[in-house]
Motif scaffolding. Structure first.
Motif, mmCIF file in Angstrom:
data_model
loop_
_atom_site.group_PDB
_atom_site.id
_atom_site.type_symbol
_atom_site.label_atom_id
_atom_site.label_comp_id
_atom_site.label_asym_id
_atom_site.label_seq_id
_atom_site.Cartn_x
_atom_site.Cartn_y
_atom_site.Cartn_z
ATOM 1 N N LEU A 120 0.820 -1.211 0.000
ATOM 2 C CA LEU A 120 0.000 0.000 0.000
ATOM 3 C C LEU A 120 0.855 1.264 0.000
ATOM 4 N N ALA A 121 0.377 2.265 -0.722
ATOM 5 C CA ALA A 121 1.002 3.587 -0.671
ATOM 6 C C ALA A 121 0.761 4.183 0.708
ATOM 7 N N PRO A 122 1.598 5.133 1.126
ATOM 8 C CA PRO A 122 1.462 5.707 2.480
ATOM 9 C C PRO A 122 0.048 6.177 2.820
ATOM 10 N N THR A 123 -0.609 6.839 1.875
ATOM 11 C CA THR A 123 -1.966 7.331 2.147
ATOM 12 C C THR A 123 -2.932 6.177 2.365
ATOM 13 N N GLN A 124 -2.834 5.164 1.493
ATOM 14 C CA GLN A 124 -3.701 3.991 1.625
ATOM 15 C C GLN A 124 -3.425 3.246 2.931
ATOM 16 N N LEU A 125 -2.144 3.128 3.264
ATOM 17 C CA LEU A 125 -1.759 2.431 4.490
ATOM 18 C C LEU A 125 -2.310 3.166 5.722
ATOM 19 N N GLY A 126 -2.183 4.491 5.718
ATOM 20 C CA GLY A 126 -2.705 5.278 6.825
ATOM 21 C C GLY A 126 -4.206 5.103 6.981
ATOM 22 N N HIS A 127 -4.900 5.072 5.844
ATOM 23 C CA HIS A 127 -6.357 4.881 5.872
ATOM 24 C C HIS A 127 -6.698 3.517 6.472
ATOM 25 N N LEU A 128 -5.986 2.460 6.039
ATOM 26 C CA LEU A 128 -6.257 1.118 6.545
ATOM 27 C C LEU A 128 -5.956 1.020 8.036
ATOM 28 N N GLN A 129 -4.832 1.581 8.464
ATOM 29 C CA GLN A 129 -4.465 1.532 9.876
ATOM 30 C C GLN A 129 -5.491 2.253 10.750
ATOM 31 N N SER A 130 -5.965 3.391 10.266
ATOM 32 C CA SER A 130 -7.001 4.131 11.007
ATOM 33 C C SER A 130 -8.280 3.317 11.102
ATOM 34 N N GLU A 131 -8.617 2.659 10.014
ATOM 35 C CA GLU A 131 -9.820 1.833 9.981
ATOM 36 C C GLU A 131 -9.705 0.662 10.956
ATOM 37 N N LEU A 132 -8.547 0.007 10.977
ATOM 38 C CA LEU A 132 -8.348 -1.126 11.878
ATOM 39 C C LEU A 132 -8.407 -0.680 13.342
ATOM 40 N N LYS A 133 -7.813 0.469 13.630
ATOM 41 C CA LYS A 133 -7.848 0.976 15.007
ATOM 42 C C LYS A 133 -9.278 1.316 15.431
ATOM 43 N N ARG A 134 -10.040 1.890 14.492
ATOM 44 C CA ARG A 134 -11.446 2.202 14.780
ATOM 45 C C ARG A 134 -12.222 0.926 15.070
ATOM 46 N N ASN A 135 -12.031 -0.055 14.211
ATOM 47 C CA ASN A 135 -12.763 -1.305 14.358
ATOM 48 C C ASN A 135 -12.321 -2.078 15.596
ATOM 49 N N ALA A 136 -11.085 -1.820 16.040
ATOM 50 C CA ALA A 136 -10.588 -2.485 17.245
ATOM 51 C C ALA A 136 -11.385 -2.067 18.476
ATOM 52 N N GLN A 137 -12.058 -0.920 18.401
ATOM 53 C CA GLN A 137 -12.873 -0.443 19.515
ATOM 54 C C GLN A 137 -14.264 -1.068 19.517
ATOM 55 N N SER A 138 -14.608 -1.729 18.423
ATOM 56 C CA SER A 138 -15.933 -2.335 18.323
ATOM 57 C C SER A 138 -16.004 -3.598 19.171
ATOM 58 N N PRO A 139 -17.097 -3.791 19.892
ATOM 59 C CA PRO A 139 -17.242 -5.029 20.674
ATOM 60 C C PRO A 139 -17.290 -6.273 19.795
ATOM 61 N N TYR A 140 -17.557 -6.086 18.501
ATOM 62 C CA TYR A 140 -17.666 -7.217 17.588
ATOM 63 C C TYR A 140 -16.320 -7.610 16.965
ATOM 64 N N CYS A 141 -15.365 -6.712 17.005
ATOM 65 C CA CYS A 141 -14.063 -6.967 16.384
ATOM 66 C C CYS A 141 -12.898 -6.910 17.377
ATOM 67 N N HIS A 142 -13.139 -6.370 18.550
ATOM 68 C CA HIS A 142 -12.054 -6.070 19.491
ATOM 69 C C HIS A 142 -11.193 -7.289 19.823
ATOM 70 N N ASN A 143 -11.824 -8.387 20.208
ATOM 71 C CA ASN A 143 -11.063 -9.560 20.636
ATOM 72 C C ASN A 143 -10.215 -10.141 19.513
ATOM 73 N N ALA A 144 -10.804 -10.223 18.327
ATOM 74 C CA ALA A 144 -10.061 -10.773 17.185
ATOM 75 C C ALA A 144 -8.875 -9.881 16.831
ATOM 76 N N TYR A 145 -9.104 -8.573 16.864
ATOM 77 C CA TYR A 145 -8.017 -7.641 16.542
ATOM 78 C C TYR A 145 -6.878 -7.770 17.554
ATOM 79 N N GLN A 146 -7.207 -7.771 18.826
ATOM 80 C CA GLN A 146 -6.174 -7.842 19.858
ATOM 81 C C GLN A 146 -5.387 -9.147 19.775
ATOM 82 N N LYS A 147 -6.032 -10.217 19.443
ATOM 83 C CA LYS A 147 -5.373 -11.523 19.391
ATOM 84 C C LYS A 147 -4.430 -11.653 18.190
#
Length: 325
Positions: A120-147
């Protein structure tokens, strides 16, 4: 310049000044509808599907308030259907992708994710990382992300990214598979890779019309608009499949030059191509045919060829791609 806020009685008068008649609804019924069922801005947007008088551009031809209400209702049902179709498309595209990765001796399920992220280009990578961090706060994704956050397998990755990010990853996988299969000379898999890439371009349109539907935006309110950009963005696969329906080249070019029509048909087509469950497909087929039967239930739109021919094209595509057996 700011427009004056109109009360409901003034809204009715404004519609009358625009040549809109009240044959199906009395003015009192129309006023009640605007108060409790819809709003003038949204409802009146469907007037874009109608022509104006030649010598009085302020007034529309053959436009009754009842037809605006009818179009709003048909549109509402379609938005609901598209949301369901988009969910099914996303699910079965993921199932197909995992099947391909699971049966490939070249993939371990981890490298394809890390290689994609590194591509990924830097802009795309930043977008994906932000998205993953956001989703990590979701009760539906949090455990899977942390693991799995430090070394994420594909079966986890595709469940915690958005549909838009999945489409991007889907394209990366198709191109990766194509490179490997060309080197191995596996023609059957090369055809599968090409089909995946074709589906990717269709899914780009699905994402846009799904987002519009999710935000409750009108999607049938500007069927006359035609742009070269819309025509160029239309997948060649959609163009080919519409031609198979018997649509003449001139009519086909006109329809795919409208971005709304093109995206709706793309949603229908990619569903037909991607969803492999007979039970799920049958349910959506029944829903679509119910919607088709609703198109001309209250008005035949015989005086509006733009609406009539568009609805006929939708009907033809549904009859062919979603037959009820």
């Amino acid at each position: 310049m700011r427009k004056k806020k109109l009360n409901y009685e003034e809204q009715i008068e404004d519609l009358k000044r625009r040549g809109i008649t009240f044959n199906d609804f009395t003015e009192e019924e129309a006023l009640h509808y605007l108060k409790y069922n819809n709003n003038l801005f949204k409802l009146s947007s469907y007037r874009k599907n109608y022509n104006k008088q030649l010598y009085n551009k302020a007034q529309y031809i053959h436009l009754d308030f009842g037809e605006l209400v009818d179009l709003a209702t048909i549109d509402m049902y379609l938005r609901r259907i598209i949301l369901q179709m988009a969910l099914d498309i996303e699910h079965f595209a993921k199932v197909a992708l995992l099947r391909r990765i699971s049966t490939s001796p070249l993939e371990d399920g981890y490298a394809i994710v890390s290689d994609y992220i590194n591509s990924l280009a830097p802009t795309q990578l930043g977008h994906l990382q932000s998205e993953l961090k956001r989703n990590a706060q979701s009760p539906y994704c949090h455990n899977a992300y942390q693991k799995y956050k430090d070394d994420m397998p594909v079966w986890v990755f595709i469940e915690i990214i958005s549909f838009g990010s999945f489409i991007s990853f889907y394209k990366y996988c198709a191109e990766r598979f194509k490179t490997n299969d060309c080197e191995s000379g596996n023609k059957a898999l090369e055809r599968d890779d090409k089909r995946m890439l074709d589906n990717f371009y269709l899914m780009l349109s699905v994402k846009q019309v799904r987002n519009a539907s999710a935000h409750n935006n009108c999607i049938l309110n500007d069927l006359k608009d035609k742009t070269l950009i819309a025509r160029k963005q239309t997948s060649w696969v959609l163009n080919r499949e519409i031609a198979k329906l018997g649509t003449g080249s001139t009519s086909r070019i006109k329809k795919i030059s409208n971005i709304r029509i093109s995206q709706i048909l793309s949603c229908f087509l990619v569903y037909h191509r991607v969803v492999t469950s007979e039970e799920v497909s049958r349910k959506i087929a029944l829903t679509l045919h119910t919607w088709v039967n609703r198109l001309y239930q209250k008005h035949d739109f015989s005086k509006n060829l733009v609406i009539k021919t568009t609805f006929n094209l939708f009907k033809s595509s549904i009859d062919n791609w979603f037959p009820i057996l």
